[in-house]
Design a protein around this motif. Sequence first.
Motif, PDB file in Angstrom:
ATOM      1  N   ALA A 136       0.952  -1.159   0.102  1.00  0.00           N
ATOM      2  CA  ALA A 136      -0.056  -0.143  -0.065  1.00  0.00           C
ATOM      3  C   ALA A 136       0.704   1.142  -0.155  1.00  0.00           C
ATOM      4  CB  ALA A 136      -1.077   0.032   1.329  1.00  0.00           C
ATOM      5  N   GLY A 137       2.062   1.169   0.840  1.00  0.00           N
ATOM      6  CA  GLY A 137       2.657   2.222   0.927  1.00  0.00           C
ATOM      7  C   GLY A 137       3.543   2.621  -0.469  1.00  0.00           C
ATOM      8  N   ALA A 138       4.228   1.458  -0.929  1.00  0.00           N
ATOM      9  CA  ALA A 138       4.863   1.800  -2.368  1.00  0.00           C
ATOM     10  C   ALA A 138       4.000   2.247  -3.376  1.00  0.00           C
ATOM     11  CB  ALA A 138       5.435   0.294  -2.644  1.00  0.00           C
ATOM     12  N   VAL A 139       2.826   1.517  -3.647  1.00  0.00           N
ATOM     13  CA  VAL A 139       2.031   1.840  -4.581  1.00  0.00           C
ATOM     14  C   VAL A 139       1.485   3.311  -4.757  1.00  0.00           C
ATOM     15  CG1 VAL A 139      -0.321   1.284  -5.438  1.00  0.00           C
ATOM     16  CG2 VAL A 139       1.297  -0.561  -5.015  1.00  0.00           C
ATOM     17  N   ALA A 140       1.067   4.036  -3.282  1.00  0.00           N
ATOM     18  CA  ALA A 140       0.646   5.208  -3.007  1.00  0.00           C
ATOM     19  C   ALA A 140       1.826   6.119  -3.236  1.00  0.00           C
ATOM     20  CB  ALA A 140      -0.045   5.549  -1.598  1.00  0.00           C
ATOM     21  N   THR A 141       2.891   5.826  -2.855  1.00  0.00           N
ATOM     22  CA  THR A 141       3.930   6.652  -3.082  1.00  0.00           C
ATOM     23  C   THR A 141       4.352   6.864  -4.559  1.00  0.00           C
ATOM     24  OG1 THR A 141       5.068   6.173  -0.905  1.00  0.00           O
ATOM     25  CG2 THR A 141       6.381   7.151  -2.544  1.00  0.00           C
ATOM     26  N   ARG A 142       4.314   5.849  -5.177  1.00  0.00           N
ATOM     27  CA  ARG A 142       4.839   5.858  -7.031  1.00  0.00           C
ATOM     28  C   ARG A 142       3.557   6.468  -7.481  1.00  0.00           C
ATOM     29  NH1 ARG A 142       8.060   2.685  -9.280  1.00  0.00           N
ATOM     30  NH2 ARG A 142       6.802   2.017 -10.924  1.00  0.00           N
ATOM     31  N   LYS A 143       2.433   6.412  -7.047  1.00  0.00           N
ATOM     32  CA  LYS A 143       1.358   7.203  -7.580  1.00  0.00           C
ATOM     33  C   LYS A 143       1.317   8.716  -7.288  1.00  0.00           C
ATOM     34  CE  LYS A 143      -3.833   7.366  -8.059  1.00  0.00           C
ATOM     35  NZ  LYS A 143      -5.167   6.799  -7.569  1.00  0.00           N
ATOM     36  N   GLN A 144       1.556   8.991  -6.266  1.00  0.00           N
ATOM     37  CA  GLN A 144       2.026  10.453  -5.873  1.00  0.00           C
ATOM     38  C   GLN A 144       3.014  10.884  -6.549  1.00  0.00           C
ATOM     39  OE1 GLN A 144       2.786  11.079  -1.521  1.00  0.00           O
ATOM     40  NE2 GLN A 144       2.371  13.236  -1.783  1.00  0.00           N
ATOM     41  N   LEU A 145       4.058  10.379  -6.793  1.00  0.00           N
ATOM     42  CA  LEU A 145       5.305  10.804  -7.478  1.00  0.00           C
ATOM     43  C   LEU A 145       4.851  10.540  -8.996  1.00  0.00           C
ATOM     44  CD1 LEU A 145       7.953   9.330  -5.440  1.00  0.00           C
ATOM     45  CD2 LEU A 145       7.314  11.486  -5.329  1.00  0.00           C
ATOM     46  N   GLY A 146       4.007   9.981  -9.604  1.00  0.00           N
ATOM     47  CA  GLY A 146       3.626   9.968 -10.921  1.00  0.00           C
ATOM     48  C   GLY A 146       4.533   9.036 -11.491  1.00  0.00           C
ATOM     49  N   GLN A 147       5.007   8.026 -10.809  1.00  0.00           N
ATOM     50  CA  GLN A 147       5.892   6.798 -11.484  1.00  0.00           C
ATOM     51  C   GLN A 147       5.093   5.866 -11.702  1.00  0.00           C
ATOM     52  OE1 GLN A 147       8.471   6.119  -7.944  1.00  0.00           O
ATOM     53  NE2 GLN A 147       9.810   7.927  -8.564  1.00  0.00           N
ATOM     54  N   SER A 148       5.487   5.229 -13.075  1.00  0.00           N
ATOM     55  CA  SER A 148       4.967   3.973 -13.399  1.00  0.00           C
ATOM     56  C   SER A 148       6.209   2.918 -14.268  1.00  0.00           C
ATOM     57  CB  SER A 148       3.975   4.078 -14.283  1.00  0.00           C
ATOM     58  OG  SER A 148       4.161   4.844 -15.570  1.00  0.00           O
ATOM     59  N   GLY A 149       5.819   1.854 -14.349  1.00  0.00           N
ATOM     60  CA  GLY A 149       6.994   1.056 -14.849  1.00  0.00           C
ATOM     61  C   GLY A 149       8.279   1.197 -14.120  1.00  0.00           C
ATOM     62  N   THR A 150       9.215   1.055 -14.881  1.00  0.00           N
ATOM     63  CA  THR A 150      10.690   1.206 -14.157  1.00  0.00           C
ATOM     64  C   THR A 150      11.048   2.625 -13.495  1.00  0.00           C
ATOM     65  OG1 THR A 150      11.754   1.398 -16.107  1.00  0.00           O
ATOM     66  CG2 THR A 150      11.232  -0.813 -15.453  1.00  0.00           C
ATOM     67  N   ALA A 151      10.187   3.623 -13.759  1.00  0.00           N
ATOM     68  CA  ALA A 151      10.398   4.857 -13.133  1.00  0.00           C
ATOM     69  C   ALA A 151      10.546   4.865 -11.650  1.00  0.00           C
ATOM     70  CB  ALA A 151       9.490   6.073 -13.403  1.00  0.00           C
ATOM     71  N   GLY A 152      11.767   5.337 -11.242  1.00  0.00           N
ATOM     72  CA  GLY A 152      12.075   5.472  -9.703  1.00  0.00           C
ATOM     73  C   GLY A 152      12.786   4.428  -9.249  1.00  0.00           C
ATOM     74  N   LEU A 153      12.982   3.307 -10.180  1.00  0.00           N
ATOM     75  CA  LEU A 153      13.655   2.158  -9.547  1.00  0.00           C
ATOM     76  C   LEU A 153      15.303   2.264  -9.714  1.00  0.00           C
ATOM     77  CD1 LEU A 153      11.808  -0.826 -11.257  1.00  0.00           C
ATOM     78  CD2 LEU A 153      11.339   0.168  -9.034  1.00  0.00           C
ATOM     79  N   THR A 154      15.998   1.697  -8.864  1.00  0.00           N
ATOM     80  CA  THR A 154      17.461   1.666  -9.010  1.00  0.00           C
ATOM     81  C   THR A 154      17.889   0.807 -10.281  1.00  0.00           C
ATOM     82  OG1 THR A 154      17.776  -0.328  -7.845  1.00  0.00           O
ATOM     83  CG2 THR A 154      17.787   1.726  -6.368  1.00  0.00           C
ATOM     84  N   GLU A 155      19.152   1.082 -10.870  1.00  0.00           N
ATOM     85  CA  GLU A 155      19.527   0.418 -11.718  1.00  0.00           C
ATOM     86  C   GLU A 155      19.565  -1.124 -11.634  1.00  0.00           C
ATOM     87  OE1 GLU A 155      20.345   1.421 -14.878  1.00  0.00           O
ATOM     88  OE2 GLU A 155      19.516   3.365 -14.027  1.00  0.00           O
ATOM     89  N   LEU A 156      19.886  -1.512 -10.372  1.00  0.00           N
ATOM     90  CA  LEU A 156      19.776  -3.080 -10.274  1.00  0.00           C
ATOM     91  C   LEU A 156      18.218  -3.492 -10.505  1.00  0.00           C
ATOM     92  CD1 LEU A 156      20.768  -5.816  -9.263  1.00  0.00           C
ATOM     93  CD2 LEU A 156      20.765  -5.169  -6.957  1.00  0.00           C
ATOM     94  N   GLN A 157      17.459  -2.713  -9.727  1.00  0.00           N
ATOM     95  CA  GLN A 157      15.770  -3.266  -9.789  1.00  0.00           C
ATOM     96  C   GLN A 157      15.454  -3.160 -11.126  1.00  0.00           C
ATOM     97  OE1 GLN A 157      14.444  -0.155  -7.185  1.00  0.00           O
ATOM     98  NE2 GLN A 157      14.873  -1.220  -5.423  1.00  0.00           N
ATOM     99  N   LYS A 158      15.939  -2.190 -12.148  1.00  0.00           N
ATOM    100  CA  LYS A 158      15.723  -2.146 -13.661  1.00  0.00           C
ATOM    101  C   LYS A 158      16.204  -3.393 -14.273  1.00  0.00           C
ATOM    102  CE  LYS A 158      15.215   2.889 -14.021  1.00  0.00           C
ATOM    103  NZ  LYS A 158      16.189   4.118 -14.381  1.00  0.00           N
ATOM    104  N   HIS A 159      17.402  -3.763 -14.012  1.00  0.00           N
ATOM    105  CA  HIS A 159      18.045  -4.967 -14.573  1.00  0.00           C
ATOM    106  C   HIS A 159      17.542  -6.249 -14.117  1.00  0.00           C
ATOM    107  CE1 HIS A 159      21.240  -7.390 -16.007  1.00  0.00           C
ATOM    108  NE2 HIS A 159      21.526  -7.899 -14.936  1.00  0.00           N
ATOM    109  N   ILE A 160      17.007  -6.377 -13.213  1.00  0.00           N
ATOM    110  CA  ILE A 160      16.063  -7.552 -12.615  1.00  0.00           C
ATOM    111  C   ILE A 160      14.723  -7.384 -13.292  1.00  0.00           C
ATOM    112  CG2 ILE A 160      14.831  -8.536 -10.526  1.00  0.00           C
ATOM    113  CD1 ILE A 160      17.203  -7.507  -8.627  1.00  0.00           C
ATOM    114  N   TYR A 161      14.016  -6.256 -13.276  1.00  0.00           N
ATOM    115  CA  TYR A 161      12.666  -6.321 -14.044  1.00  0.00           C
ATOM    116  C   TYR A 161      12.943  -6.742 -15.538  1.00  0.00           C
ATOM    117  CZ  TYR A 161       8.206  -4.366 -15.761  1.00  0.00           C
ATOM    118  OH  TYR A 161       7.095  -4.094 -16.465  1.00  0.00           O
ATOM    119  N   ARG A 162      13.782  -6.089 -16.143  1.00  0.00           N
ATOM    120  CA  ARG A 162      14.324  -6.392 -17.494  1.00  0.00           C
ATOM    121  C   ARG A 162      14.302  -7.952 -17.889  1.00  0.00           C
ATOM    122  NH1 ARG A 162      17.406  -1.396 -17.615  1.00  0.00           N
ATOM    123  NH2 ARG A 162      15.997   0.064 -17.728  1.00  0.00           N
TER     124      ARG A 162
END
Length: 121
Positions: A44-70
């Motif tokens: 709930a906290g992560a989803v609300a924070t990302r929504k408030q910041l206008g983040q979707s997809g890999t926006a706001g992730l670290t490079e390692l998190q993006k690498h794992i997601y990809r």
Amino acid sequence: MQCERCQTLLEEGESYDFHGQILCEDCYIYLINPPKACDPAAVAGAVATRKQLGQSGTAGLTELQKHIYRAIEERGKITREELLTMVKVKPHELERQIAVLRHCELIRAFKEGDKVYLTKW
């Protein structure tokens, strides 16, 4: 001196005792506060924070998190063991990053036969 869990070399004063084991800081923190992928409050906290910041997809992730997601995105579904060989991090670090990605509702796990796979949300 060496961490008994990950074998990292430790300098004097950089070790932690956990039930008789000599550990590095990362391993100690992992054992006293392991990541919890299924944590409704964290989701709930992560989803609300990302929504408030206008983040979707890999926006706001670290490079390692993006690498794992990809890596998960490319394979469609992947086991933790397969992912470990692809991203080349310590198992406890992978678990921490998987928990973050699950809290952000970017990846999920499912069981197929006797294997657990990670896939995109």
